[in-house]
Design a protein around this motif. Sequence first.
Motif, PDB file in Angstrom:
ATOM      1  N   THR A 658       0.921  -1.191  -0.107  1.00 17.11           N
ATOM      2  CA  THR A 658       0.027   0.025  -0.135  1.00 17.11           C
ATOM      3  C   THR A 658       1.064   1.307  -0.062  1.00 17.11           C
ATOM      4  N   TRP A 659       0.629   2.303  -0.681  1.00 18.35           N
ATOM      5  CA  TRP A 659       1.192   3.633  -0.834  1.00 18.35           C
ATOM      6  C   TRP A 659       0.316   4.365  -1.357  1.00 18.35           C
ATOM      7  N   GLY A 660       0.430   5.858  -1.095  1.00 15.42           N
ATOM      8  CA  GLY A 660      -0.400   6.805  -1.483  1.00 15.42           C
ATOM      9  C   GLY A 660       0.076   7.762  -2.341  1.00 15.42           C
ATOM     10  N   GLN A 661       1.424   8.210  -2.036  1.00 13.35           N
ATOM     11  CA  GLN A 661       2.156   9.162  -3.146  1.00 13.35           C
ATOM     12  C   GLN A 661       3.538   8.781  -3.362  1.00 13.35           C
ATOM     13  N   ILE A 662       4.177   8.966  -4.565  1.00 13.18           N
ATOM     14  CA  ILE A 662       5.526   9.269  -4.814  1.00 13.18           C
ATOM     15  C   ILE A 662       5.734  10.678  -5.147  1.00 13.18           C
ATOM     16  N   GLU A 663       6.736  11.245  -4.623  1.00  9.22           N
ATOM     17  CA  GLU A 663       7.255  12.583  -4.864  1.00  9.22           C
ATOM     18  C   GLU A 663       8.697  12.478  -5.191  1.00  9.22           C
ATOM     19  N   ILE A 664       8.705  13.420  -6.253  1.00 10.05           N
ATOM     20  CA  ILE A 664      10.259  13.692  -6.542  1.00 10.05           C
ATOM     21  C   ILE A 664      10.507  15.434  -6.563  1.00 10.05           C
ATOM     22  N   TYR A 665      11.397  15.860  -5.588  1.00 12.93           N
ATOM     23  CA  TYR A 665      11.777  17.165  -5.436  1.00 12.93           C
ATOM     24  C   TYR A 665      13.301  17.546  -5.473  1.00 12.93           C
ATOM     25  N   LYS A 666      13.562  18.806  -5.573  1.00 11.91           N
ATOM     26  CA  LYS A 666      14.946  19.379  -5.607  1.00 11.91           C
ATOM     27  C   LYS A 666      15.015  20.314  -4.819  1.00 11.91           C
ATOM     28  N   LYS A 667      15.886  20.087  -3.800  1.00 10.48           N
ATOM     29  CA  LYS A 667      15.904  21.190  -2.587  1.00 10.48           C
ATOM     30  C   LYS A 667      14.723  21.539  -1.949  1.00 10.48           C
ATOM     31  N   THR A 673       4.634  14.782  -8.525  1.00  8.66           N
ATOM     32  CA  THR A 673       4.017  13.560  -7.535  1.00  8.66           C
ATOM     33  C   THR A 673       3.293  12.773  -8.458  1.00  8.66           C
ATOM     34  N   LEU A 674       3.005  11.460  -7.825  1.00  3.25           N
ATOM     35  CA  LEU A 674       2.466  10.311  -8.751  1.00  3.25           C
ATOM     36  C   LEU A 674       1.630   9.647  -7.520  1.00  3.25           C
ATOM     37  N   THR A 675       0.423   9.733  -7.710  1.00  2.68           N
ATOM     38  CA  THR A 675      -0.730   8.920  -6.594  1.00  2.68           C
ATOM     39  C   THR A 675      -0.795   7.493  -7.185  1.00  2.68           C
ATOM     40  N   LYS A 679      -2.256   9.418 -11.048  1.00  2.00           N
ATOM     41  CA  LYS A 679      -2.627  10.779 -11.371  1.00  2.00           C
ATOM     42  C   LYS A 679      -1.028  11.366 -11.468  1.00  2.00           C
ATOM     43  N   VAL A 680      -0.773  12.145 -12.080  1.00  2.00           N
ATOM     44  CA  VAL A 680       0.743  12.910 -12.304  1.00  2.00           C
ATOM     45  C   VAL A 680       0.417  14.360 -11.942  1.00  2.00           C
ATOM     46  N   ASN A 681       0.769  14.882 -10.931  1.00  2.00           N
ATOM     47  CA  ASN A 681       0.758  16.377 -10.416  1.00  2.00           C
ATOM     48  C   ASN A 681       2.179  17.006 -10.746  1.00  2.00           C
ATOM     49  N   TYR A 682       2.209  18.008 -11.557  1.00  2.00           N
ATOM     50  CA  TYR A 682       3.299  18.618 -11.749  1.00  2.00           C
ATOM     51  C   TYR A 682       3.458  20.079 -10.822  1.00  2.00           C
ATOM     52  N   ALA A 683       4.544  20.383 -10.570  1.00  2.00           N
ATOM     53  CA  ALA A 683       4.774  21.576  -9.866  1.00  2.00           C
ATOM     54  C   ALA A 683       5.015  23.063 -10.469  1.00  2.00           C
ATOM     55  N   CYS A 709      21.162  24.295 -17.065  1.00  2.00           N
ATOM     56  CA  CYS A 709      22.264  24.396 -16.119  1.00  2.00           C
ATOM     57  C   CYS A 709      21.494  24.519 -14.650  1.00  2.00           C
ATOM     58  N   ASP A 710      20.232  25.059 -14.798  1.00  2.00           N
ATOM     59  CA  ASP A 710      19.267  24.996 -13.541  1.00  2.00           C
ATOM     60  C   ASP A 710      18.942  23.730 -13.060  1.00  2.00           C
ATOM     61  N   ASP A 711      18.995  22.791 -14.000  1.00  2.00           N
ATOM     62  CA  ASP A 711      18.339  21.513 -13.708  1.00  2.00           C
ATOM     63  C   ASP A 711      19.579  20.565 -12.913  1.00  2.00           C
ATOM     64  N   GLU A 712      20.796  21.127 -12.728  1.00  2.00           N
ATOM     65  CA  GLU A 712      21.807  20.392 -11.980  1.00  2.00           C
ATOM     66  C   GLU A 712      21.742  20.596 -10.511  1.00  2.00           C
ATOM     67  N   GLY A 713      21.862  19.543  -9.805  1.00  2.00           N
ATOM     68  CA  GLY A 713      21.730  19.625  -8.095  1.00  2.00           C
ATOM     69  C   GLY A 713      21.256  18.475  -7.673  1.00  2.00           C
ATOM     70  N   ASP A 714      21.019  18.448  -6.385  1.00  2.00           N
ATOM     71  CA  ASP A 714      20.518  16.990  -5.578  1.00  2.00           C
ATOM     72  C   ASP A 714      19.160  16.808  -5.718  1.00  2.00           C
ATOM     73  N   TYR A 715      18.604  15.691  -5.907  1.00  2.10           N
ATOM     74  CA  TYR A 715      17.296  15.112  -6.185  1.00  2.10           C
ATOM     75  C   TYR A 715      17.157  14.052  -4.898  1.00  2.10           C
ATOM     76  N   ALA A 716      15.778  14.163  -4.725  1.00  2.79           N
ATOM     77  CA  ALA A 716      15.344  13.128  -3.819  1.00  2.79           C
ATOM     78  C   ALA A 716      13.924  12.514  -3.931  1.00  2.79           C
ATOM     79  N   CYS A 717      13.677  11.253  -3.795  1.00  2.26           N
ATOM     80  CA  CYS A 717      12.417  10.807  -4.057  1.00  2.26           C
ATOM     81  C   CYS A 717      11.876  10.197  -2.578  1.00  2.26           C
ATOM     82  N   SER A 718      10.671  10.459  -2.471  1.00  2.00           N
ATOM     83  CA  SER A 718       9.957  10.021  -1.166  1.00  2.00           C
ATOM     84  C   SER A 718       8.586   9.195  -1.391  1.00  2.00           C
ATOM     85  N   VAL A 719       8.451   8.184  -0.543  1.00  2.64           N
ATOM     86  CA  VAL A 719       6.973   7.552  -0.709  1.00  2.64           C
ATOM     87  C   VAL A 719       6.227   7.863   0.830  1.00  2.64           C
TER      88      VAL A 719
END
Length: 757
Positions: A658-667, A673-675, A679-683, A709-719
Amino acid sequence: MMPRDLFFTGAEGYLNQTDLTASCYIKNFTHWNKMEIFKEDEPAITLYRDGEYNTSLGNVIVTTDMKPDIFYYAINMLFTTLSCSDKGRYSCAVDGQFIKEATVVVKTLPVGKPEIDLNGTIYGNRNVDFSCTGYTGYPVGKLKWMVQFETDADFRKYDFFNTIREQHETNCYQKEKKTVNHEFGIKWNGARLRCQAENSTDYDEVQIWLMPRDLFFNGGQGFEGSTGLSAKCSIQNFTHWNTIEILKNDISVVTYTANGKTTSNLDSGVSIIPTSKPDDFYYDVELQFNNLRCNDEATYTCNVDNAFAKQTLVTVNTPPKGKPTINLKSELYDNWDVTFSCHGNSGYPNGSLGWKVKYEKASEFIDFEFENINRQLTDSNCQRTETLEVKHLFSLDWNGAIIRCQARDSEEFGEVQIWLVPKGISFTGADDYLGTKNLISECIIQNFTVWHQLTVTKDNKPIVTLLNNGSLTHSLPDNIVVSEERKHLQVALSMRLNELKCENEGNYICSVDNELSSTTNIKVKTEPKGMPKLDLNGNIYGNKDVIFSCSGYPGYPDGKLKWQVKFERDTNFRDYEFTNTTRVYDDKGCEHFETVTVRNLFTIDWNGAKLRCLLPSNTEYAEADIWLMPRDLVLTNAVGLLNSKTTQMKCSIYNFTTWGQIEIYKKNDSFVTLTSDGKVNYASKKVPSTPNINALTADLELNFDQLSCDDEGDYACSVDGMFTKSSSLIVKTLPQGKPRLDLQSNIFSNRKCIIYL
């Protein structure tokens, strides 16, 4: 750069203290796989980078603190109730390289009162070995000596020079024996010596006396007419005295002076024998009774110079005489509350009458004490007369019993045999398997001289009636035959079950004239049948707290399904009891159907185990193999050229039931997010994303259509904001243009140049 740190805090507390914590934590470890805590070099707790942990500590609650954003990770051990087995050396290691040690210390307070092994009276040689033993408190407690000399106002600590200390620890309780060799000088006379544990108020104490003066007077007892009995008064360590005087019942009868003169007003049946050993400071006067008579019995007192006195007794014994008599009728009708007595000469001065009983089926007499008893004693002229009066309610157990009244140390006795004639009723039932033949259920009444009707009911409905005139009526099924038999005052009403059927089961009552009744049961049993059904999927994903059940027919009326397990390390199956279990029964037609529902948290020990649900016979069972499928979260790294259209970063989850939402974020800024419903929701910045959801897996892929160049950096994915993995995206660029060399070709004189490239 922040240095990596490993900290390990131990714990210290008293035995059975609650909520004591020891912690191991690390800081600034950007890359590590596992943290381990060892107890005495044996693995105790292992924490993995993904937050999973296992432990072999039974009474310790393990918690973790994971803060990856600041590179802080901790293992906390909460000792709910501190036990002796918790003490010891612990070590914490990170990937087997970084190690810190800590200690768990279990303390106890001193227990009980110490014991001094020393006779306070010290004669002659004053060089004495003595000791004190007691529980001192663990681990650092000690025994100490305290002394108060006769000239002291209070006790003070005292250290003996020649001391041996022995300590032994058992289950965190420390026992110490302190042995001393010491020569006591005259200043110790009258001193008080104490032994006590540090931090304790309990102590043992002895008073020291060096060569004290003593007065002894020993009497005795003997039978009337005996010879050789004596009463001796002796004194020791009296350096100066004048007169030893002996009194009989407070009347002076003998005097003995220090110059050896003896006077007596006793008759010729008592000899006076003095003894004098002045070199040893020992003197005595002995009264020797040549023919012991009743008038010799008395309290004798010996005193020295009317300052020191001791008393003793001379007792004249007489044996029991004659046979005691019992005042009790032999035949008692019904259960009677009877008062009876025994009278006799029990022997002087300590004789007593007592009771012995031999029940009808016993082979020998046993001593017996009646609860409600009154004892009357009369002592006169060295003779004792005794009367025992008893009030007792006799029950059927006494029927045919023999009661004896007998004086101690006497072979003579009085006895009577008890016969009880009570009315009674008994009813035997049956308990056997379905289809068993020729079972008997019988109701018997006894000692009814007059009765009218004997009735048997089943489940409160009359089924058999027998009248005293012989009339017998019943409403029994065809498989039961009823009959009666009479012998003297006994009537037996029998029900023969030719073949036991389910309809015969029930509660039966036999009663006579509504006066007495007896209850019994006819019970039907059936064997276990069929094969149990186990409702459990052996593959357990993600959450390991599982509800499952087993059902079957374990046998009527009270058969039970049971569990057996064989873990991967086991060679054979063994019985197993789950803690959280609910049993539901459905009994119909002498068939017993049971459903056992279990809620269990499957730990890693269960991986690869075999679980069986069995009938009581162990011959039929259902079985499942247990496999634990761990949850996992993966976020891929990405590297691409500036303005590339093919750079991808994928977040994947596995075995999440079971899970509700997968989210990819930067800083901390959300990208997408993917529910769980797809459903895919964009920022604010929309990056093309490709979702993929299957039964136990899901993917969310970022497709950078033009890498900047703005795309460079640390990313994280959480459930669901609980499980997180980090990664990086690197943007590369190619070399551009032609470099320029700033240098003249002609170099004159000074050849030191600065070249810019």
